[in-house]
Design a protein around this motif. Structure first.
Motif, mmCIF file in Angstrom:
data_model
loop_
_atom_site.group_PDB
_atom_site.id
_atom_site.type_symbol
_atom_site.label_atom_id
_atom_site.label_comp_id
_atom_site.label_asym_id
_atom_site.label_seq_id
_atom_site.Cartn_x
_atom_site.Cartn_y
_atom_site.Cartn_z
ATOM 1 N N ASN A 251 0.926 -1.443 0.313
ATOM 2 C CA ASN A 251 0.189 0.305 0.388
ATOM 3 C C ASN A 251 0.933 0.809 0.334
ATOM 4 O OD1 ASN A 251 0.814 0.529 2.726
ATOM 5 N ND2 ASN A 251 -0.987 -0.051 3.248
ATOM 6 N N GLY A 252 2.055 1.208 0.170
ATOM 7 C CA GLY A 252 3.073 2.215 -0.119
ATOM 8 C C GLY A 252 3.844 2.394 1.113
ATOM 9 N N MET A 253 3.390 2.498 2.210
ATOM 10 C CA MET A 253 3.409 2.598 3.095
ATOM 11 C C MET A 253 4.818 2.027 3.710
ATOM 12 S SD MET A 253 1.167 5.311 4.088
ATOM 13 C CE MET A 253 1.609 5.180 6.174
ATOM 14 N N ASP A 254 5.191 2.634 4.434
ATOM 15 C CA ASP A 254 6.633 1.302 4.772
ATOM 16 C C ASP A 254 6.068 0.559 6.186
ATOM 17 O OD1 ASP A 254 9.290 3.150 3.335
ATOM 18 O OD2 ASP A 254 9.266 3.772 4.575
ATOM 19 N N ILE A 255 6.632 -0.631 6.395
ATOM 20 C CA ILE A 255 6.369 -1.440 8.031
ATOM 21 C C ILE A 255 7.620 -0.731 8.176
ATOM 22 C CG2 ILE A 255 6.639 -3.917 7.885
ATOM 23 C CD1 ILE A 255 5.524 -4.545 5.731
ATOM 24 N N VAL A 256 7.503 -1.078 9.697
ATOM 25 C CA VAL A 256 8.691 -0.350 10.857
ATOM 26 C C VAL A 256 8.970 -1.148 11.252
ATOM 27 C CG1 VAL A 256 9.271 1.638 12.006
ATOM 28 C CG2 VAL A 256 8.298 2.189 10.301
ATOM 29 N N TYR A 257 10.257 -1.310 11.428
ATOM 30 C CA TYR A 257 11.310 -2.538 12.273
ATOM 31 C C TYR A 257 11.558 -1.964 13.689
ATOM 32 C CZ TYR A 257 9.019 -6.175 8.556
ATOM 33 O OH TYR A 257 8.925 -6.980 8.072
ATOM 34 N N PRO A 258 11.827 -2.510 14.898
ATOM 35 C CA PRO A 258 12.511 -1.992 15.760
ATOM 36 C C PRO A 258 14.078 -2.589 15.419
ATOM 37 C CG PRO A 258 11.941 -3.989 16.243
ATOM 38 C CD PRO A 258 10.860 -3.800 15.894
ATOM 39 N N VAL A 259 15.298 -1.474 16.310
ATOM 40 C CA VAL A 259 16.736 -1.795 15.866
ATOM 41 C C VAL A 259 17.153 -2.421 17.196
ATOM 42 C CG1 VAL A 259 19.203 -0.962 14.555
ATOM 43 C CG2 VAL A 259 16.900 -0.199 14.103
ATOM 44 N N ASN A 260 17.801 -3.778 17.412
ATOM 45 C CA ASN A 260 17.732 -4.194 18.557
ATOM 46 C C ASN A 260 18.889 -4.405 19.010
ATOM 47 O OD1 ASN A 260 14.637 -4.842 18.530
ATOM 48 N ND2 ASN A 260 15.158 -7.479 16.888
ATOM 49 N N ALA A 261 19.927 -3.810 17.545
ATOM 50 C CA ALA A 261 21.155 -4.851 18.302
ATOM 51 C C ALA A 261 22.391 -3.631 17.592
ATOM 52 C CB ALA A 261 21.777 -6.261 17.544
ATOM 53 N N LEU A 262 22.890 -3.240 18.141
ATOM 54 C CA LEU A 262 24.399 -2.154 18.084
ATOM 55 C C LEU A 262 25.276 -2.691 18.307
ATOM 56 C CD1 LEU A 262 22.659 1.678 18.887
ATOM 57 C CD2 LEU A 262 22.710 1.054 16.440
ATOM 58 N N PHE A 264 29.758 -1.530 17.446
ATOM 59 C CA PHE A 264 30.295 -0.623 16.643
ATOM 60 C C PHE A 264 32.076 -1.790 16.498
ATOM 61 C CE2 PHE A 264 28.829 3.403 17.821
ATOM 62 C CZ PHE A 264 29.027 4.051 17.211
ATOM 63 N N HIS A 265 32.773 -1.373 15.054
ATOM 64 C CA HIS A 265 33.990 -2.412 14.682
ATOM 65 C C HIS A 265 34.532 -1.785 15.475
ATOM 66 C CE1 HIS A 265 37.478 -3.926 12.824
ATOM 67 N NE2 HIS A 265 36.431 -4.680 11.987
ATOM 68 N N PRO A 266 35.513 -2.612 16.602
ATOM 69 C CA PRO A 266 36.616 -2.099 17.228
ATOM 70 C C PRO A 266 37.534 -1.393 17.349
ATOM 71 C CG PRO A 266 36.976 -4.232 17.193
ATOM 72 C CD PRO A 266 35.736 -3.974 16.669
ATOM 73 N N VAL A 267 38.322 -1.706 15.647
ATOM 74 C CA VAL A 267 39.931 -0.956 14.505
ATOM 75 C C VAL A 267 39.009 0.073 13.659
ATOM 76 C CG1 VAL A 267 41.457 -1.871 13.268
ATOM 77 C CG2 VAL A 267 40.309 -3.095 14.971
ATOM 78 N N LEU A 268 38.118 -0.381 13.176
ATOM 79 C CA LEU A 268 37.155 0.395 11.741
ATOM 80 C C LEU A 268 36.688 1.984 12.512
ATOM 81 C CD1 LEU A 268 36.723 -1.924 8.840
ATOM 82 C CD2 LEU A 268 39.300 -0.962 9.660
ATOM 83 N N GLY A 269 35.997 1.713 13.743
ATOM 84 C CA GLY A 269 35.012 2.339 13.642
ATOM 85 C C GLY A 269 33.623 2.509 13.459
ATOM 86 N N THR A 270 33.389 1.665 12.676
ATOM 87 C CA THR A 270 32.163 1.941 11.685
ATOM 88 C C THR A 270 31.522 0.759 12.432
ATOM 89 O OG1 THR A 270 33.068 0.093 10.482
ATOM 90 C CG2 THR A 270 32.961 1.743 9.336
ATOM 91 N N PHE A 271 29.656 0.496 12.175
ATOM 92 C CA PHE A 271 29.096 -0.101 12.948
ATOM 93 C C PHE A 271 27.786 -0.840 12.167
ATOM 94 C CE2 PHE A 271 27.242 3.997 12.461
ATOM 95 C CZ PHE A 271 25.643 4.335 12.904
ATOM 96 N N ALA A 272 27.459 -2.067 12.910
ATOM 97 C CA ALA A 272 26.802 -3.161 12.236
ATOM 98 C C ALA A 272 24.994 -2.867 13.720
ATOM 99 C CB ALA A 272 26.760 -3.813 13.122
ATOM 100 N N THR A 273 24.082 -2.350 13.079
ATOM 101 C CA THR A 273 22.850 -2.146 13.380
ATOM 102 C C THR A 273 22.117 -3.962 13.208
ATOM 103 O OG1 THR A 273 21.950 -1.509 11.241
ATOM 104 C CG2 THR A 273 22.846 0.362 12.966
ATOM 105 N N GLY A 274 21.141 -4.368 13.746
ATOM 106 C CA GLY A 274 20.029 -5.570 13.805
ATOM 107 C C GLY A 274 18.519 -5.404 13.986
ATOM 108 N N GLY A 275 17.876 -5.585 13.173
ATOM 109 C CA GLY A 275 16.640 -5.404 13.109
ATOM 110 C C GLY A 275 15.674 -6.333 13.318
ATOM 111 N N GLY A 276 14.618 -5.285 13.812
ATOM 112 C CA GLY A 276 13.470 -7.191 13.855
ATOM 113 C C GLY A 276 12.987 -7.276 12.656
ATOM 114 N N ASP A 277 13.885 -7.014 10.836
ATOM 115 C CA ASP A 277 13.082 -7.637 10.078
ATOM 116 C C ASP A 277 14.290 -8.659 9.206
ATOM 117 O OD1 ASP A 277 15.804 -5.596 10.358
ATOM 118 O OD2 ASP A 277 15.372 -4.656 8.168
ATOM 119 N N GLY A 278 14.854 -9.126 10.572
ATOM 120 C CA GLY A 278 16.250 -10.369 10.159
ATOM 121 C C GLY A 278 17.473 -9.472 9.485
ATOM 122 N N VAL A 279 17.495 -8.456 9.073
ATOM 123 C CA VAL A 279 18.111 -7.435 7.946
ATOM 124 C C VAL A 279 19.891 -6.910 10.227
ATOM 125 C CG1 VAL A 279 19.203 -5.906 6.542
ATOM 126 C CG2 VAL A 279 17.028 -7.341 6.373
#
Length: 351
Positions: A251-262, A264-279
């Protein structure tokens, strides 16, 4: 799943609450679960990440962390206790007991501080090396804590009502040390900074940058905020928030999922997110860009952890009941270990 990723045998039987790599080993991993156990995985007979031992608790375990070395762990959960676990002997001892469930626990090796956060709206400050004579100090909080994270100098406490407290660990350690008995009054234990979350909805997770410069927080409403500790106007002007973990519907609306996990990469300083969408997605905080997104996991991503050398990413998967189902199916809880390529988590502008 990809060839540079493997699934752990003998995962927990109920939802995963936390994953933590050992400080000095990329094969040694702790997993805490609602099935009332902490699981220790390590290399065994040449095979990586084999189940070595399970440590039973009286109630669901909500968080776990390593202590001063790879053989010491601390756990907290719905039994209200803060426990030390000797990973070699299996011996457990209770350091303190809160007055409600305990959501989070972190250990600072720089200050030999163990900090637990409970839904009784308190922090317990422990000195593990002096537990024989030391009585943990209690720090009151204005709301229920949802997540803890620390750097070598700072502790970030994310709470209900979009409240965030940032403590200076050196000051906290000094005021709570045995030499300051009787315990300091609550005004002395005021945080270094009081903040309000940049996110409009309930905070789900918080994670500090490895360079001690700031932190990221996530919400139940598919957003992540990135902020810096420096209180100067120019530094605070850099903070931002972005949408993630959303799917377009018919229907053109976004399905929004919680961001459960964060994490940070200990060396590079980038970071990962994990969501309720399994991504799981990787992000460059400075460039404000997504680096990559992995193939969808079979259920909600509940927890993430990078190994200390940054070569591995652990992904804890268990149903988050976003689909309305409230019954956990057999085999739905999984832990994956992903070996990262040399440039896989590198930021866009990194050399």
């Amino acid at each position: 799943m990809s060839s540079n990723q493997h699934e752990l045998a003998e995962p927990p039987s109920d939802a995963i609450s936390a994953l933590k790599f050992a400080p000095n080993s990329s094969s040694r991993l702790l997993v805490s679960s609602w099935d009332r156990h902490v699981y220790l995985y390590d290399e065994h007979e040449g095979q990586p990440n084999q189940l070595v031992r399970k440590f039973e608790h009286r109630a669901p375990v909500l968080d776990v962390c390593f202590g001063k070395d790879d053989d010491e762990a601390y756990s907290v959960g719905l039994d209200w206790d803060v426990r030390r676990i000797d990973l070699t002997t299996g011996e457990q001892s209770i350091l303190s007991t809160h007055e409600a469930g305990v959501k989070s626990v972190v250990y600072s090796s720089e200050h030999d501080l163990l900090i637990s956060a409970s839904w009784d709206k308190t922090l317990h400050i422990h000195f593990p090396s002096d537990m024989i004579s030391h009585v943990p100090n209690t720090v009151p909080l204005p709301a229920k804590p949802f997540s803890l994270s620390l750097t070598p100098t700072k502790l970030v406490v994310a709470m209900a009502n979009r409240l965030v407290h940032i403590y200076d660990l050196r000051t906290l350690a000094l005021l709570c040390s045995q030499s300051s008995q009787p315990p300091p009054n609550t005004t002395e234990l005021e945080p270094w900074q009081h903040r309000e979350s940049s996110l409009k909805f309930m905070t789900r997770a918080v994670a500090c940058m490895p360079n001690d410069a700031g932190y990221a927080s996530s919400s139940i409403e598919g957003r992540v905020a990135v902020e810096w500790f420096d209180p100067s106007e120019s530094s605070q002007a850099r903070k931002y928030a972005f949408k993630c973990h959303r799917q377009a519907s018919d229907n053109g609306m976004d399905i929004v999922y919680p961001v459960n996990a964060l994490a940070f990469h200990p060396v590079l300083g980038t970071f990962a997110t994990g969501g309720g969408d399994g991504v799981v997605a990787l992000w460059d905080a400075n460039a404000k860009r997504r680096i990559r997104q992995y193939q969808r996991y079979p259920a909600s991503v509940a927890a993430l952890a990078f190994s200390g050398d940054g070569k591995f990413l652990a992904v804890g998967v268990s149903p988050g009941f976003e689909d309305g189902e409230e019954v956990l199916g057999e085999g739905e809880v999984k832990v994956f270990i992903r070996e990262l390529g040399e440039n896989e988590a590198k930021g866009k502008g990194a050399k």
